[in-house]
Design a protein around this motif. Structure first.
Motif, PDB file in Angstrom:
ATOM      1  N   ALA A 167    -104.871  45.725  24.327  1.00  0.00           N
ATOM      2  CA  ALA A 167    -103.459  45.996  24.479  1.00  0.00           C
ATOM      3  C   ALA A 167    -102.909  46.212  23.336  1.00  0.00           C
ATOM      4  O   ALA A 167    -102.103  46.931  22.900  1.00  0.00           O
ATOM      5  CB  ALA A 167    -102.944  45.217  25.354  1.00  0.00           C
ATOM      6  N   GLU A 168    -103.444  45.315  22.129  1.00  0.00           N
ATOM      7  CA  GLU A 168    -102.791  45.385  20.920  1.00  0.00           C
ATOM      8  C   GLU A 168    -103.008  46.718  20.285  1.00  0.00           C
ATOM      9  O   GLU A 168    -102.195  47.375  19.432  1.00  0.00           O
ATOM     10  CB  GLU A 168    -103.054  44.417  19.983  1.00  0.00           C
ATOM     11  N   TRP A 169    -104.293  47.132  20.239  1.00  0.00           N
ATOM     12  CA  TRP A 169    -104.831  48.261  19.794  1.00  0.00           C
ATOM     13  C   TRP A 169    -103.977  49.419  20.454  1.00  0.00           C
ATOM     14  O   TRP A 169    -103.554  50.521  19.879  1.00  0.00           O
ATOM     15  CB  TRP A 169    -106.172  48.609  19.764  1.00  0.00           C
ATOM     16  N   ASN A 170    -104.046  49.597  21.591  1.00  0.00           N
ATOM     17  CA  ASN A 170    -103.841  50.798  22.585  1.00  0.00           C
ATOM     18  C   ASN A 170    -102.119  50.992  22.193  1.00  0.00           C
ATOM     19  O   ASN A 170    -101.879  52.023  22.243  1.00  0.00           O
ATOM     20  CB  ASN A 170    -103.958  50.487  23.966  1.00  0.00           C
ATOM     21  N   SER A 171    -101.212  49.840  22.197  1.00  0.00           N
ATOM     22  CA  SER A 171     -99.826  49.866  22.013  1.00  0.00           C
ATOM     23  C   SER A 171     -99.463  50.199  20.802  1.00  0.00           C
ATOM     24  O   SER A 171     -98.199  50.501  20.407  1.00  0.00           O
ATOM     25  CB  SER A 171     -99.441  48.689  22.535  1.00  0.00           C
ATOM     26  N   GLY A 172    -100.210  50.067  19.817  1.00  0.00           N
ATOM     27  CA  GLY A 172     -99.766  49.991  18.342  1.00  0.00           C
ATOM     28  C   GLY A 172     -99.197  48.752  17.709  1.00  0.00           C
ATOM     29  O   GLY A 172     -98.984  48.875  16.684  1.00  0.00           O
ATOM     30  N   GLY A 173     -99.297  47.926  18.344  1.00  0.00           N
ATOM     31  CA  GLY A 173     -99.008  46.382  18.097  1.00  0.00           C
ATOM     32  C   GLY A 173     -99.729  45.761  16.838  1.00  0.00           C
ATOM     33  O   GLY A 173     -99.478  45.238  15.871  1.00  0.00           O
ATOM     34  N   MET A 174    -100.773  46.149  16.980  1.00  0.00           N
ATOM     35  CA  MET A 174    -101.934  45.608  15.840  1.00  0.00           C
ATOM     36  C   MET A 174    -101.533  46.429  14.432  1.00  0.00           C
ATOM     37  O   MET A 174    -101.322  45.909  13.472  1.00  0.00           O
ATOM     38  CB  MET A 174    -103.297  45.793  16.078  1.00  0.00           C
ATOM     39  N   MET A 175    -101.418  47.715  14.484  1.00  0.00           N
ATOM     40  CA  MET A 175    -100.860  48.215  13.310  1.00  0.00           C
ATOM     41  C   MET A 175     -99.512  47.841  12.729  1.00  0.00           C
ATOM     42  O   MET A 175     -99.339  47.694  11.351  1.00  0.00           O
ATOM     43  CB  MET A 175    -100.895  49.975  13.725  1.00  0.00           C
ATOM     44  N   ASN A 176     -98.594  47.827  13.674  1.00  0.00           N
ATOM     45  CA  ASN A 176     -97.164  47.259  13.092  1.00  0.00           C
ATOM     46  C   ASN A 176     -97.320  45.630  12.462  1.00  0.00           C
ATOM     47  O   ASN A 176     -96.997  45.506  11.552  1.00  0.00           O
ATOM     48  CB  ASN A 176     -96.252  47.369  14.194  1.00  0.00           C
ATOM     49  N   LEU A 177     -98.223  45.038  13.346  1.00  0.00           N
ATOM     50  CA  LEU A 177     -98.623  43.467  12.633  1.00  0.00           C
ATOM     51  C   LEU A 177     -99.256  43.605  11.281  1.00  0.00           C
ATOM     52  O   LEU A 177     -98.740  42.803  10.400  1.00  0.00           O
ATOM     53  CB  LEU A 177     -99.202  42.819  13.804  1.00  0.00           C
ATOM     54  N   LEU A 178    -100.100  44.598  10.935  1.00  0.00           N
ATOM     55  CA  LEU A 178    -100.552  44.586   9.756  1.00  0.00           C
ATOM     56  C   LEU A 178     -99.859  45.035   8.478  1.00  0.00           C
ATOM     57  O   LEU A 178    -100.049  45.056   7.730  1.00  0.00           O
ATOM     58  CB  LEU A 178    -101.906  45.255   9.845  1.00  0.00           C
TER      59      LEU A 178
END
Length: 339
Positions: free
Chosen positions: A142-153
């Motif tokens: 879900a982090e990858w799909n929602s873009g949350g991972m990119m925002n976190l990085l």
């Protein structure tokens, strides 16, 4: 707030994780209720009723045997030969002995904690392993799909540290969940055994065996969660892990089982994953080869060749799979573009 605490809270707050765990808990409650209802404590009244049923059964079968012998004695030699074969006599008819009728056969089922609870631990481990796989996959997917991972990085650009922290949060959460449910599960079935069965013969060795079984179950749960997490991280989508799981079940289990059977491969069960999981939980699993000539023994007769999958072998295989998936997830995290 530290990244670890933030990720732990994120995992605990996710509605999918909560609902999925709640669904598993409801399944476990249904299993416990079923075991409670289907078992009964052997009270004096129950024992007396079982004894009466055993006596009645013995008398009925003795009467049937007497009638059969009487009918046999009324046959002519020719009729006896046609019905029973050459050289048969009526004295050869079977006669039920009183010791052949055991009162235990007429007793209602009772939950023996020492004998039956290990199977319940296996059930708990299997259900929690499924939960761990799906929750672990959806957590990172879900982090990858929602873009949350990119925002976190963007504010925490250390990729491996971020992924490792998320994995650590998952592992710690699964340990807490498994330990809690295992303790509740043990206490619940202790109550069931007390009210609807027996807790006899629970020595320190028996408790140690159950504790080690629950520990192996927790390791299985952690392995399932880490594999689900790793596969979803590699594919950057929850569907990657779920698709891989379905592929393994359909292609590498059912399909492979058919191919192995048609090809008459030796020790075919050793190539199927469920038996390795059983070997891990139950300490060993004997695989029989019915496609090979049997090993003749003067004592046991003709027996098929066998091999034993030990818990050590299963543990090494599980560690290898978890290690490969985790390293592949870390490698893709480091080498691939985030966008």
């Amino acid at each position: 707030m530290s990244l670890f605490k933030a990720e732990t809270r994120r995992l605990a707050k996710r509605r999918f994780s909560r609902y999925f765990v709640l669904g598993a808990v409801l399944v476990l409650v249904a299993v416990a209720i079923g075991m409670f209802v289907s078992n009964e404590k052997p009270t004096p009244a129950v024992i007396a009723q079982a004894q009466a049923e055993a006596d009645r059964y013995f008398q009925e079968q003795t009467g049937y045997a007497a009638e059969e012998k009487k009918r046999c004695e009324s046959l002519t030699p020719e009729q006896m030969k046609q019905q029973y074969g050459e050289g048969f006599t009526c004295d050869q008819l079977g006669q039920l002995q009183r010791e052949d009728v055991q009162i235990q056969d007429f007793m209602p089922s009772q939950f023996d904690f020492r004998e039956n609870f290990p199977g319940m631990v296996t059930t708990l481990a299997a259900i929690l392993a499924m939960v761990a796989f799906v929750v672990g996959a959806s957590f990172i997917g879900a982090e990858w799909n929602s873009g949350g991972m990119m925002n976190l990085l963007l504010w925490r650009p250390r990729r491996l540290q971020v992924l490792s922290t998320k994995l650590a949060a998952l592992v710690v959460s699964l340990i807490g969940l498994t330990v809690t449910l295992s303790a509740v599960w043990t206490g619940l079935f202790w109550v069931i055994a007390t009210m609807r069965g027996t807790t006899a013969k629970m020595t320190s060795g028996a408790w140690q065996s159950i504790g080690l079984l629950e520990l192996r179950g927790m390791v299985l749960v952690l392995a399932a969660g880490m594999i689900g997490f790793g596969l979803a991280s590699i594919g950057r989508h929850t569907a990657m892990a779920l698709g891989a799981a379905i592929g393994v079940i359909v292609v590498f289990q059912f399909g492979l089982a058919v191919v192995l059977q048609v090809a008459r491969v030796r020790f075919a069960e050793a190539y199927l994953l469920p038996f390795w999981g059983i070997a891990w939980l139950e300490k060993e699993w004997e695989v029989l080869d019915y496609n090979a000539p049997c090993d003749f023994s003067a004592v046991n007769g003709c027996e098929p060749p066998s091999m034993v999958i030990t818990w050590q072998m299963a543990g090494i295989a599980m560690l290898a799979v978890v290690g490969l998936v985790t390293m592949a997830a870390m490698w893709t995290m480091r080498k691939r573009d985030i966008t």
